[in-house]
Enzyme design. Structure first.
Site, PDB file in Angstrom:
ATOM      1  CG  ASP A   1      -2.053   1.019   1.108  1.00 57.48           C
ATOM      2  OD1 ASP A   1      -2.248   1.575   0.004  1.00 57.48           O
ATOM      3  OD2 ASP A   1      -2.716   1.288   2.119  1.00 57.48           O
TER       4      ASP A   1
ATOM      5  NE  ARG B   1      -3.710   5.536   0.684  1.00 61.64           N
ATOM      6  CZ  ARG B   1      -3.589   5.222  -0.605  1.00 61.64           C
ATOM      7  NH1 ARG B   1      -3.471   6.190  -1.501  1.00 61.64           N
ATOM      8  NH2 ARG B   1      -3.598   3.972  -1.006  1.00 61.64           N
ATOM      9  CG  ASN B   2      -0.118   4.556   3.596  1.00 65.01           C
ATOM     10  OD1 ASN B   2      -0.795   5.054   4.506  1.00 65.01           O
ATOM     11  ND2 ASN B   2      -0.590   3.615   2.801  1.00 65.01           N
TER      12      ASN B   2
ATOM     13  CG  ASP C   1       0.117   2.960   7.877  1.00 64.32           C
ATOM     14  OD1 ASP C   1       0.352   2.899   9.096  1.00 64.32           O
ATOM     15  OD2 ASP C   1      -0.744   3.707   7.389  1.00 64.32           O
TER      16      ASP C   1
END
Length: 435
Positions: free
Chosen positions: A284, A288-289, A302
């Site tokens: 992922d 945003r991570n 994450d």
């Protein structure tokens, strides 16, 4: 015994009356080895909370162990994982009213089933964490999973269990799918605290924690430890500038120039190269991570849930715009699928946080990409950066470069963008003349 720089240690006892040059610490404090000292049996170390440096006696500390990724390590011994209904019935024998367990549904992955023994039979309740419907009997006795180890005992033994009395929670700085994230203070250090309230979700996040204890890199968000109190609280270093996509959107071209964007791209690439060396797949990777520190270093976050079985996924939850074609179609996740995602992240960086595949409806993205469509270069994107995106988006995974090759290319791009004579620092972060 010789520990390399970066090794984390746990103090065996208090050391409050140091000699000249020695570090002050208390029992249970975490210390990081900085260098070997000329003084025999001593190391130069940094206190993880105070940041102070000094000498420590090697016999006064023990190495901080990594947690083992052990399926028997459990917050909830009554959670039996993914088992069938008949298996659950077998485990609830001999029948006893009020004996219960919780399992993950095989037919509906991600849904959970409460199995309760009542009147000689077993009733199966498919439920969600917020379902408060009535059940046939009082839950009297949990059926513990055989061989389950106490998470609290293991975390304490390995030095990763933190003391809740030393934690002060501050303002809410984010809401995730599984719980809130707060700014906090732990023994004088600013931290971020991810709170996981749901028991079953907390069990899954325990796997994230076990992965994070094995990893240490300047471009990965650093785990400080965990607290077990009304669920699970994961305590990490605080990344005060927030996630990269919001960082870029709120600043734009007037503040952040292209050479600074290349530095962010390199930061992420180095973090991913490290995960690649550990044979870990992120699954992922997106802006945003990626979080930005006080000193404007980008760090991947994450990354712990990446160790989940790569053959099992919930297609409905996959981030379509960032996921490689083979992962969307055949659920094949690998470092090469991470490289595809990294290409999309590069596009996010050089577009200053725009949503990928602009003007294309989400439901059409998968079909267009499989048909060979690739995004155009963002406005004013350096040609070298766009060339990297395109090679990350090769249809065949084997044709995509490894992260160490991408790092080499990025370093070359940054080398082309060195500041000219007499140039002034630009923006609020790393300076450069731009490309």
């Amino acid at each position: 015994m010789s520990w390399p720089a970066g090794t984390q240690c746990v103090a065996k006892g208090d050391h409050r009356k140091p000699r000249s040059g020695e570090l002050v610490y208390n029992k249970g404090d975490i210390l990081t080895i900085v260098d070997i000292s000329p003084r025999k049996g001593y190391y130069k170390a940094r206190h993880n909370t105070s940041g102070e440096e000094g000498l420590i006696n090697s016999s006064s500390v023990r190495e901080r162990d990594a947690l083992r990724v052990d399926p028997r390590l459990s917050l909830m011994p009554w959670f039996h994982g993914k088992i069938s209904g008949p298996e659950a019935v077998g485990k609830l024998q001999p029948a006893e009213d009020g004996l219960f367990l919780v399992r993950e549904s095989i037919r509906h992955p991600g849904d959970y089933v409460l199995c309760v023994s009542v009147s000689g039979g077993v009733i199966h309740y498919r439920f969600y964490s917020n379902n408060k419907g009535s059940i046939a009997t009082i839950l009297l006795k949990p059926k513990q999973k055989q061989g389950t180890k106490s998470a609290e005992l293991e975390l304490s033994k390995t030095g990763w269990l933190l003391d809740i009395t030393k934690l002060t929670l501050g303002e809410n700085i984010g809401e995730g799918e599984f719980g809130a994230v707060y700014e906090g203070d732990y023994m004088g250090q600013r931290v971020a605290v991810k709170t996981i309230k749901c028991d079953v979700t907390a069990q899954a996040f325990l796997q994230e924690t076990t992965v994070m204890t094995k990893l240490q890199h300047k471009n990965l968000v650093r785990l400080l430890g965990v607290i077990l109190h009304k669920g699970l609280q994961i305590v990490t270093e605080l990344m005060s500038k927030g996630n990269l996509v919001n960082f870029l959107r709120t600043r734009g071209r007037s503040v952040v120039n292209s050479v600074q964007l290349l530095h962010f791209a390199l930061d992420v690439c180095e973090g991913m190269e490290y995960l690649e060396s550990k044979k870990l797949v992120h699954r992922d990777l997106a802006a945003r991570n990626v979080l930005v520190s006080d000193d404007h270093v980008a760090k991947v976050s994450d990354f712990g849930l990446t160790k989940l079985d790569s053959k099992v996924s919930d297609k409905a939850k996959l981030p379509i715009k960032w996921t490689a074609p083979e992962a969307l179609k055949k659920e094949k996740f690998s470092t090469k699928s991470d490289v595809w995602s990294y290409g999309v992240l590069l596009w996010e960086i050089f577009s200053y946080g725009r949503q990928p595949y602009p003007k294309i409806p989400l439901m059409e993205v998968k079909e267009k990409v499989e048909g060979g469509y690739r995004m155009e270069a963002p406005e004013d994107c350096p040609p070298g950066a766009y060339a990297l995106m395109r090679v990350c988006w090769e249809q065949e995974p084997r044709k995509r470069p490894a992260f160490h090759k991408l790092r080499e290319k990025l370093e070359q791009e940054i080398g082309k963008c060195t500041p000219g004579p007499g140039s002034e620092p630009q923006g609020e972060i790393r300076s450069g003349s731009g490309c």
